[in-house]
Design an enzyme around this catalytic site. Structure first.
Site, short mmCIF file in Angstrom:
data_model
loop_
_atom_site.label_atom_id
_atom_site.label_comp_id
_atom_site.label_asym_id
_atom_site.label_seq_id
_atom_site.Cartn_x
_atom_site.Cartn_y
_atom_site.Cartn_z
N PHE A 131 0.84 -1.20 0.00
CA PHE A 131 0.00 0.00 0.00
C PHE A 131 0.87 1.25 0.00
O PHE A 131 2.06 1.20 0.29
CB PHE A 131 -0.94 -0.01 1.21
CG PHE A 131 -2.01 -1.06 1.10
CD1 PHE A 131 -3.14 -0.83 0.35
CD2 PHE A 131 -1.85 -2.29 1.70
CE1 PHE A 131 -4.12 -1.80 0.23
CE2 PHE A 131 -2.82 -3.28 1.58
CZ PHE A 131 -3.96 -3.02 0.84
N CYS A 132 0.22 2.37 -0.31
CA CYS A 132 0.88 3.66 -0.36
C CYS A 132 1.78 3.85 0.87
O CYS A 132 1.32 3.63 1.97
CB CYS A 132 -0.16 4.76 -0.39
SG CYS A 132 0.53 6.41 -0.34
N PRO A 133 3.04 4.22 0.73
CA PRO A 133 3.69 4.65 -0.51
C PRO A 133 4.49 3.56 -1.21
O PRO A 133 5.41 3.87 -1.96
CB PRO A 133 4.63 5.74 -0.01
CG PRO A 133 5.09 5.20 1.31
CD PRO A 133 3.91 4.45 1.89
#
Lengths: 408, 82
Positions: B16-18
């Protein structure tokens, strides 16, 4: 036959792992059935988050440093001679000083190497607070003598330790310069590879308005290429340049030298491990925790602590034959001071991204409180406090379920 | 004679981000002009991040496709450095 448990690395994760194992297996250690060996980097243990206080508040570095021996429980045997090579196939650790140590179970808490030298000109053209208290003092010396001009805080590589630290550095700089009455004479800028002031949306939604309110600039998508120390300019791969008077960098990180030289890390030296059991790929007797791994999660003390607890619990369970197995749920809890005695916490799990936050004095007090109990928490005796505050950080699973391939 | 361009696949699925954009930056750092980076991601934010970065940096998003359970983002490196 003695069960030989070895921990490599004497930072937060390694020190806690050795102590926690000793609390779990005290009777067997006393009976001579288990031996816990901690192979560490030296005699001093630094509370790394305090480098922010040293760099931007002028705290004395000695205040956040203790003797490693005093932090360890008596059942732990400490070898202050860093590991130079680890042979996972033959279960042997070779220390830099020539020691040879065989093990039955291994926990690698080898951390990260922080290397300004990986970017041309960065070492000569910047100061940093990620390479220990001595260099954090250099940041403070630069900041307190600064009168007027441009200060850039540069994220020169990802991932890096303590994701909130670049933003926090800017908040603390803003506060300090206002205190000195020279804030209007100084331009503050974050140079970040990310699209926003913070990579997680919910946190960026807090940080960005505060930056705007305080007049802190953000240059996004700035992947540093090089620094020209004589021209005092930093250049990005994207083609931007930034002229500075003082450059404070978060240098590039990579896996520890012992991992790179032992040949089992990825191309940057991070150890491939399962994100829930921290079991090293292809080795059910070896585990990696904290900054050392390639697991896509914050490189922070809380993560090292919680992963360490899961691994130590599972190893103790195997030694005792209880069959109890835990899995880490990805809990993170990174504090960020935003100035004026307020803070937020970047909290999440693998399943739950960071949630809405509002800065508060209470969170600031909690951050300071965590710093105060850090040394005691390393003993493994204060887990009830951690459990009460952090809530669920692991899940008990059926034995055998953790033997799956890494899910990183 | 310049080196032939290369195609590199970056698998950020499950991250997931980042994570995906971080993996893209790592690949960009190692790439040469003319190379193609194929980013595989399950995080839906990867598309907007990659498009914004490409626009800022002067690189080109050649293709974004929704595969069975992940996104495939193909970027041509047209510009790197000064």
């Amino acid at each position: 036959m003695v069960e030989r448990l070895a921990v490599v690395g004497s930072g937060t994760g390694g020190t806690f792992a050795a102590n926690f194992l000793s609390t779990k297996l005290r009777e067997r250690i006393r009976a001579g059935e288990v031996r816990i060996l901690l192979i560490g980097e030296g005699f001093r243990h630094h509370f790394q988050p305090a480098c922010l206080d040293v760099a931007f508040k002028g705290s004395h570095p000695d205040a956040e440093s203790r003797s490693e021996m005093e932090l360890l429980r008596p059942e732990v045997t400490y070898i202050p001679d860093p590991a130079g090579k680890i042979d996972l196939e033959n279960r042997t650790i070779f220390s830099v000083g020539g020691g040879v140590f065989d093990y039955d179970h291994l926990i690698m808490a080898t951390g990260a190497d922080v290397s300004p030298q990986m970017i041309p000109g960065l070492a000569e053209g910047s100061v940093n607070f990620h390479t220990g208290p001595v260099n954090a003092v250099k940041v403070w010396d630069s900041v307190r003598s600064f009168r007027k001009g441009r200060i850039g805080v540069l994220i020169a590589g990802v991932p890096h330790k303590c994701p909130p630290s670049p933003d926090e550095a800017l908040f603390l700089l803003d506060e300090y310069l206002r205190h000195r009455g020279i804030r209007e004479d100084v331009e503050l800028t974050l140079l970040t590879p990310y699209p926003k002031a913070y990579p997680a949306d919910k946190i960026a939604q807090v940080v960005s308005p505060l930056f705007e309110e305080k007049g802190i600039n953000v240059v996004p998508f700035f992947n540093v290429d090089s620094v020209d120390p004589s021209a005092k300019k930093v250049y990005s791969l994207e083609g931007d340049e930034y002229a500075y008077d003082l450059l404070i960098a978060v240098p590039p990180h990579r896996g520890a030298r012992v991992v790179r030289e032992s040949g089992f890390g990825d191309e940057e030296g991070w150890i491939k491990a399962d994100r829930r059991t921290m079991m090293v790929e292809g080795h059910d007797d070896a585990f990696a925790i904290g900054d050392a791994t390639s697991i896509p999660i914050s490189k922070s003390g809380v993560v090292a602590h919680l992963q360490s607890k899961v691994v130590a619990t599972n190893i103790a369970s195997e030694v005792e034959g209880t069959g109890r197995v835990c899995e880490y749920n990805g809990r993170i809890n990174c504090p960020m001071e935003v100035g004026d005695r307020r803070a937020i916490f970047v909290s999440a799990t693998y399943k739950k991204p960071p949630s809405d936050q509002s800065p508060s004095l209470m969170k600031y007090a909690m951050k300071r409180g965590f710093g105060a109990i850090y040394w005691s928490a390393l003993s493994g005796r204060w887990e009830w406090i951690m459990d009460a505050y952090l809530g669920q950080t692991s899940e008990e699973v059926v034995k055998g379920a953790q033997q799956s391939a890494p899910q990183t | 004679m310049s080196a032939p361009s290369a195609r590199r696949t970056v698998d950020s699925r499950g991250s997931f981000c980042p994570g995906p954009i971080t993996d893209l930056f790592k690949a960009y750092r190692q790439a040469s002009v003319g190379d193609v980076i194929e980013l595989l991601a399950t995080d839906p934010a990867a598309e907007s991040d990659a498009r914004a970065w490409a626009e800022k940096s002067g690189n080109k998003v050649l293709e974004v496709s929704q595969e069975k359970d992940f996104l495939k983002i193909v970027i041509e490196i047209d510009r790197k450095g000064r």
